[in-house]
Design an enzyme around this catalytic site. Structure first.
Site, PDB file in Angstrom:
ATOM      1  N   ASN A   9     -15.566 -12.904   0.130  1.00  0.00           N
ATOM      2  CA  ASN A   9     -14.598 -12.481  -0.887  1.00  0.00           C
ATOM      3  C   ASN A   9     -15.285 -12.615  -2.234  1.00  0.00           C
ATOM      4  O   ASN A   9     -15.440 -13.718  -2.754  1.00  0.00           O
ATOM      5  CB  ASN A   9     -13.354 -13.378  -0.823  1.00  0.00           C
ATOM      6  CG  ASN A   9     -12.387 -13.077  -1.951  1.00  0.00           C
ATOM      7  OD1 ASN A   9     -12.505 -12.054  -2.614  1.00  0.00           O
ATOM      8  ND2 ASN A   9     -11.434 -13.967  -2.183  1.00  0.00           N
ATOM      9  N   TRP A  10     -15.699 -11.467  -2.776  1.00  0.00           N
ATOM     10  CA  TRP A  10     -16.451 -11.513  -4.037  1.00  0.00           C
ATOM     11  C   TRP A  10     -15.541 -11.726  -5.245  1.00  0.00           C
ATOM     12  O   TRP A  10     -16.030 -11.894  -6.352  1.00  0.00           O
ATOM     13  CB  TRP A  10     -17.242 -10.216  -4.225  1.00  0.00           C
ATOM     14  CG  TRP A  10     -18.480 -10.121  -3.391  1.00  0.00           C
ATOM     15  CD1 TRP A  10     -18.953 -11.041  -2.485  1.00  0.00           C
ATOM     16  CD2 TRP A  10     -19.433  -9.050  -3.403  1.00  0.00           C
ATOM     17  NE1 TRP A  10     -20.130 -10.590  -1.935  1.00  0.00           N
ATOM     18  CE2 TRP A  10     -20.454  -9.375  -2.475  1.00  0.00           C
ATOM     19  CE3 TRP A  10     -19.523  -7.844  -4.095  1.00  0.00           C
ATOM     20  CZ2 TRP A  10     -21.544  -8.536  -2.242  1.00  0.00           C
ATOM     21  CZ3 TRP A  10     -20.609  -7.007  -3.855  1.00  0.00           C
ATOM     22  CH2 TRP A  10     -21.611  -7.354  -2.942  1.00  0.00           C
ATOM     23  N   LYS A  11     -14.251 -11.660  -5.053  1.00  0.00           N
ATOM     24  CA  LYS A  11     -13.318 -11.787  -6.178  1.00  0.00           C
ATOM     25  C   LYS A  11     -13.739 -10.810  -7.294  1.00  0.00           C
ATOM     26  O   LYS A  11     -14.158  -9.703  -6.998  1.00  0.00           O
ATOM     27  CB  LYS A  11     -13.253 -13.228  -6.666  1.00  0.00           C
ATOM     28  CG  LYS A  11     -13.049 -14.221  -5.521  1.00  0.00           C
ATOM     29  CD  LYS A  11     -12.660 -15.566  -5.992  1.00  0.00           C
ATOM     30  CE  LYS A  11     -12.689 -16.536  -4.810  1.00  0.00           C
ATOM     31  NZ  LYS A  11     -11.957 -17.734  -5.044  1.00  0.00           N
ATOM     32  N   HIS A  98      -3.842 -13.635  -0.726  1.00  0.00           N
ATOM     33  CA  HIS A  98      -4.773 -14.678  -1.204  1.00  0.00           C
ATOM     34  C   HIS A  98      -4.033 -15.541  -2.230  1.00  0.00           C
ATOM     35  O   HIS A  98      -3.206 -15.042  -2.988  1.00  0.00           O
ATOM     36  CB  HIS A  98      -6.003 -14.019  -1.832  1.00  0.00           C
ATOM     37  CG  HIS A  98      -7.095 -15.001  -2.110  1.00  0.00           C
ATOM     38  ND1 HIS A  98      -7.079 -15.844  -3.196  1.00  0.00           N
ATOM     39  CD2 HIS A  98      -8.238 -15.305  -1.423  1.00  0.00           C
ATOM     40  CE1 HIS A  98      -8.159 -16.614  -3.169  1.00  0.00           C
ATOM     41  NE2 HIS A  98      -8.878 -16.301  -2.101  1.00  0.00           N
ATOM     42  N   GLU A 100      -4.860 -16.631  -4.992  1.00  0.00           N
ATOM     43  CA  GLU A 100      -4.975 -16.161  -6.378  1.00  0.00           C
ATOM     44  C   GLU A 100      -4.013 -15.003  -6.640  1.00  0.00           C
ATOM     45  O   GLU A 100      -3.518 -14.841  -7.759  1.00  0.00           O
ATOM     46  CB  GLU A 100      -6.434 -15.786  -6.676  1.00  0.00           C
ATOM     47  CG  GLU A 100      -7.297 -17.041  -6.793  1.00  0.00           C
ATOM     48  CD  GLU A 100      -8.739 -16.884  -6.373  1.00  0.00           C
ATOM     49  OE1 GLU A 100      -9.249 -15.756  -6.311  1.00  0.00           O
ATOM     50  OE2 GLU A 100      -9.366 -17.938  -6.094  1.00  0.00           O
ATOM     51  N   GLU A 171      -6.292 -21.144   4.136  1.00  0.00           N
ATOM     52  CA  GLU A 171      -7.012 -21.491   2.918  1.00  0.00           C
ATOM     53  C   GLU A 171      -6.200 -22.489   2.096  1.00  0.00           C
ATOM     54  O   GLU A 171      -5.327 -22.085   1.307  1.00  0.00           O
ATOM     55  CB  GLU A 171      -7.237 -20.237   2.072  1.00  0.00           C
ATOM     56  CG  GLU A 171      -8.126 -19.199   2.723  1.00  0.00           C
ATOM     57  CD  GLU A 171      -8.937 -18.462   1.685  1.00  0.00           C
ATOM     58  OE1 GLU A 171     -10.166 -18.471   1.801  1.00  0.00           O
ATOM     59  OE2 GLU A 171      -8.348 -17.892   0.757  1.00  0.00           O
ATOM     60  N   SER A 217     -14.258 -23.565  -0.155  1.00  0.00           N
ATOM     61  CA  SER A 217     -15.517 -24.255  -0.472  1.00  0.00           C
ATOM     62  C   SER A 217     -16.460 -24.376   0.721  1.00  0.00           C
ATOM     63  O   SER A 217     -17.148 -25.386   0.881  1.00  0.00           O
ATOM     64  CB  SER A 217     -15.237 -25.628  -1.096  1.00  0.00           C
ATOM     65  OG  SER A 217     -14.555 -25.462  -2.326  1.00  0.00           O
ATOM     66  N   GLY A 238     -15.690 -17.533  -0.620  1.00  0.00           N
ATOM     67  CA  GLY A 238     -15.757 -17.042  -1.994  1.00  0.00           C
ATOM     68  C   GLY A 238     -17.123 -17.322  -2.584  1.00  0.00           C
ATOM     69  O   GLY A 238     -18.082 -16.572  -2.382  1.00  0.00           O
ATOM     70  N   GLY A 239     -17.245 -18.443  -3.310  1.00  0.00           N
ATOM     71  CA  GLY A 239     -18.458 -18.767  -4.063  1.00  0.00           C
ATOM     72  C   GLY A 239     -19.760 -18.576  -3.293  1.00  0.00           C
ATOM     73  O   GLY A 239     -20.685 -17.919  -3.781  1.00  0.00           O
TER      74      GLY A 239
HETATM   75  C1  PEP Z   1     -11.724 -17.662  -1.341  1.00  0.00           C
HETATM   76  O1  PEP Z   1     -11.844 -17.046  -2.383  1.00  0.00           O
HETATM   77  O2  PEP Z   1     -10.999 -17.209  -0.461  1.00  0.00           O
HETATM   78  C2  PEP Z   1     -12.449 -18.914  -1.188  1.00  0.00           C
HETATM   79  C3  PEP Z   1     -12.267 -19.614  -0.090  1.00  0.00           C
HETATM   80  O3  PEP Z   1     -13.277 -19.281  -2.215  1.00  0.00           O
HETATM   81  P1  PEP Z   1     -14.373 -20.457  -2.178  1.00  0.00           P
HETATM   82  O4  PEP Z   1     -15.205 -20.262  -0.947  1.00  0.00           O
HETATM   83  O5  PEP Z   1     -15.162 -20.279  -3.428  1.00  0.00           O
HETATM   84  O6  PEP Z   1     -13.632 -21.756  -2.129  1.00  0.00           O
END
Ligand code: PEP
Length: 257
Positions: A9-11, A98, A100, A171, A217, A238-239
């Site tokens: 997930n590049w956001k 999600h 966010e 999540e 994470s 994500g990250g």
């Molecule tokens: C996400 O955006 O769904 C996510 C899990 O981000 P991260 O891996 O950065 O916690």
């Protein structure tokens, strides 16, 4: 047998040049992998990059998807992107609900349930439904009850015939982008609880075939232990997915497990 799935997930990150460099690096890394690997990979970039990325990855096993879709299909809805545009871009999956979207853009359980029903009935896209509790809920020990309620609400309008297309991502909000991941035991316990809810709603078979991802994470350093959970079928990342080398490392860990 459930096929593991890892989704990037590049956001709101990356432009066209960075996307090209990433795709080249990932394709290069995948060259030595088996032609039909038994781990699925997907990348969900921002909307304008879906089509170029799906062209760049056309000869690869990596699917491309969206991070959201509008509940509106067509009309005077400035700024929205609908299911028909997604179909035309080469998207194969779509993330729904999600945290966010829920917390920053006020998407409600009802809206997410409507979007899920729309995607299932009007497209061939694979919906990846996100659920998970806040820190406050976790501190009260109510994570299972909260997440179950969220899930039941989202599945409200789903028929037995279409339920098999759904992927669920657990999540916990307190783990997203914080560097604090759920323990492998907590991730497994929640994924198991989700499977039980799904099985109660759609039957044992549907429950045992459902793919459940953990997200929050994930990094190459913590992934092996989290992915070892019996009910954890992959990750929503994500990250760590912003770096093609880290994303590929997560894939290799899943392949080796
Ligand atoms: C996400 O955006 O769904 C996510 C899990 O981000 P991260 O891996 O950065 O916690």
């Amino acid at each position: 047998m459930r096929r593991p799935l890892i989704i990037a997930n590049w956001k709101l990150h990356k432009g066209l040049e960075e996307t090209k460099a990433y795709a080249d690096r990932l394709k290069g890394a995948l060259t030595d992998e088996p032609e039909y690997p038994n781990v699925d990979l997907a990348i969900c970039p921002p909307f304008p990059l879906i089509h170029p990325l799906s062209e760049m990855l056309r000869e690869s096993p990596v699917a491309v998807g969206a991070q959201n879709v509008s509940i509106r299909v067509e009309g005077a809805f400035t700024g929205e992107v609908g299911i028909n545009q997604l179909k035309d871009t080469g998207a194969q999956i779509v993330i729904l609900g999600h945290s966010e979207r829920r917390n920053v853009f006020n998407e409600t359980d009802d809206l997410i349930a409507e979007k899920l029903a729309l995607v299932l009935t009007e497209t061939n896209l694979t919906p990846v439904l996100c659920v998970g509790e806040s820190l406050q809920v976790r501190e009260k020990g109510e994570q299972a009850a909260f997440t179950t309620r969220q899930l039941e609400s989202a599945l409200h309008n789903v028929s037995d015939e279409l339920a098999g297309r759904i992927v669920i991502a657990y999540e916990p909000i307190w783990a997203i982008g914080t560097g604090v991941n759920a323990t492998p035991g907590d991730a497994q316990a929640m994924c198991k609880a989700i499977r039980q809810v799904f099985a109660a709603r759609f039957g044992e078979n549907a429950g045992s075939e459902l793919r459940i991802l953990y997200g929050g994470s994930i990094k190459p350093a913590n992934w092996r232990d989290i992915f070892a959970g019996e009910d954890v079928d992959g990750g929503l990342v994500g990250g760590a997915s912003l770096d093609a080398t880290d994303f590929f490392a997560l894939y290799q860990i899943a392949l080796g497990s």
